[in-house]
Design a protein around this motif. Structure first.
Motif, mmCIF file in Angstrom:
data_model
loop_
_atom_site.group_PDB
_atom_site.id
_atom_site.type_symbol
_atom_site.label_atom_id
_atom_site.label_comp_id
_atom_site.label_asym_id
_atom_site.label_seq_id
_atom_site.Cartn_x
_atom_site.Cartn_y
_atom_site.Cartn_z
ATOM 1 N N ILE A 180 0.860 -1.187 0.000
ATOM 2 C CA ILE A 180 0.000 0.000 0.000
ATOM 3 C C ILE A 180 0.898 1.239 0.000
ATOM 4 O O ILE A 180 1.987 1.218 0.566
ATOM 5 N N GLY A 181 0.422 2.280 -0.658
ATOM 6 C CA GLY A 181 1.159 3.540 -0.677
ATOM 7 C C GLY A 181 2.135 3.676 -1.818
ATOM 8 O O GLY A 181 2.983 4.559 -1.806
ATOM 9 N N GLY A 182 2.014 2.835 -2.833
ATOM 10 C CA GLY A 182 2.986 2.841 -3.919
ATOM 11 C C GLY A 182 2.613 3.666 -5.123
ATOM 12 O O GLY A 182 3.218 3.516 -6.172
ATOM 13 N N ALA A 183 1.632 4.527 -4.991
ATOM 14 C CA ALA A 183 1.220 5.338 -6.142
ATOM 15 C C ALA A 183 2.250 6.428 -6.412
ATOM 16 O O ALA A 183 2.882 6.952 -5.502
ATOM 17 N N GLY A 184 2.413 6.766 -7.653
ATOM 18 C CA GLY A 184 3.339 7.838 -8.011
ATOM 19 C C GLY A 184 4.748 7.343 -8.225
ATOM 20 O O GLY A 184 5.018 6.151 -8.311
ATOM 21 N N ASN A 185 5.678 8.283 -8.262
ATOM 22 C CA ASN A 185 7.079 7.980 -8.515
ATOM 23 C C ASN A 185 7.792 7.691 -7.197
ATOM 24 O O ASN A 185 8.270 8.590 -6.528
ATOM 25 N N MET A 186 7.862 6.430 -6.836
ATOM 26 C CA MET A 186 8.473 6.033 -5.568
ATOM 27 C C MET A 186 9.983 6.230 -5.588
ATOM 28 O O MET A 186 10.611 6.352 -4.542
ATOM 29 N N ALA A 187 10.589 6.274 -6.759
ATOM 30 C CA ALA A 187 12.040 6.407 -6.870
ATOM 31 C C ALA A 187 12.531 7.760 -6.382
ATOM 32 O O ALA A 187 13.702 7.895 -6.019
ATOM 33 N N CYS A 188 11.656 8.745 -6.329
ATOM 34 C CA CYS A 188 12.097 10.076 -5.895
ATOM 35 C C CYS A 188 12.208 10.189 -4.374
ATOM 36 O O CYS A 188 12.779 11.153 -3.873
ATOM 37 N N TYR A 189 11.687 9.215 -3.646
ATOM 38 C CA TYR A 189 11.744 9.259 -2.176
ATOM 39 C C TYR A 189 13.034 8.635 -1.665
ATOM 40 O O TYR A 189 13.403 7.536 -2.069
ATOM 41 N N ILE A 190 13.697 9.338 -0.767
ATOM 42 C CA ILE A 190 14.889 8.819 -0.110
ATOM 43 C C ILE A 190 14.434 8.149 1.177
ATOM 44 O O ILE A 190 13.860 8.810 2.060
ATOM 45 N N PRO A 191 14.630 6.833 1.301
ATOM 46 C CA PRO A 191 14.158 6.134 2.499
ATOM 47 C C PRO A 191 14.857 6.612 3.780
ATOM 48 O O PRO A 191 16.054 6.895 3.777
ATOM 49 N N VAL A 192 14.081 6.721 4.821
ATOM 50 C CA VAL A 192 14.590 7.060 6.147
ATOM 51 C C VAL A 192 14.578 5.768 6.954
ATOM 52 O O VAL A 192 13.576 5.055 6.962
#
Length: 156
Positions: free
Chosen positions: A127-139
């Protein structure tokens, strides 16, 4: 009235799942409003069994949980991606399937910091995978573990 009729036309198991999901989302939202995230994360770990062995995930069950979270979320004020991710994690792990909540940050075109939360299970976004996930830097989130005396704490 139309929504109530649709709700009553659902199978009993789906109605029950929606009620449980709405209750859990409400409690998580309230907890996130009142308590620091680490405390909420630790409390949720207490009600969620952790599995260490990898087992085959029942995708139909996962889809049903995601459906319930998506349907119930608009009815709980203030529910956003973090509460949705935590509720999904709890409900999926109740069935013994391993999951991970991921939180990522990015900047928009105006330079504002944005955050997003999602859940992964066995390397796939649940869940929550809509959009461009590659632009998020994981914390990185601290892992919640229990010691042998069954007192809970965060390992940092």
């Amino acid at each position: 009235m139309k929504r109530l009729v649709k709700f009553l036309q659902l199978r009993w198991s789906d109605r029950f799942l929606l009620v449980i999901t709405a209750f859990l989302l409400g409690m998580i939202r309230l907890a996130l409003w009142l308590l620091p995230f680490q405390t909420v994360h630790r409390l949720l770990a207490r009600i969620t069994p952790r599995t260490t062995e990898l087992q085959q995930v029942d995708q139909d069950y996962i889809n049903k949980v995601v459906w319930a979270v998506v349907i119930a979320s608009p009815y709980i004020p203030g529910v956003k991606c973090l509460a949705q991710a935590l509720a999904t994690q709890v409900m999926v792990e109740w069935r013994g399937y391993p999951t991970q909540v991921r939180i990522g940050i990015t900047r928009n075109k105006k330079g504002q910091l944005l955050a997003h939360a999602w859940v992964e299970s066995q390397g796939k976004v649940v869940i929550g995978g809509a959009g461009n996930m590659a632009c998020y830097i994981p914390v990185s989130l601290p892992e919640v573990k229990s010691d042998e005396s069954d007192s809970w704490h965060l390992l940092t």
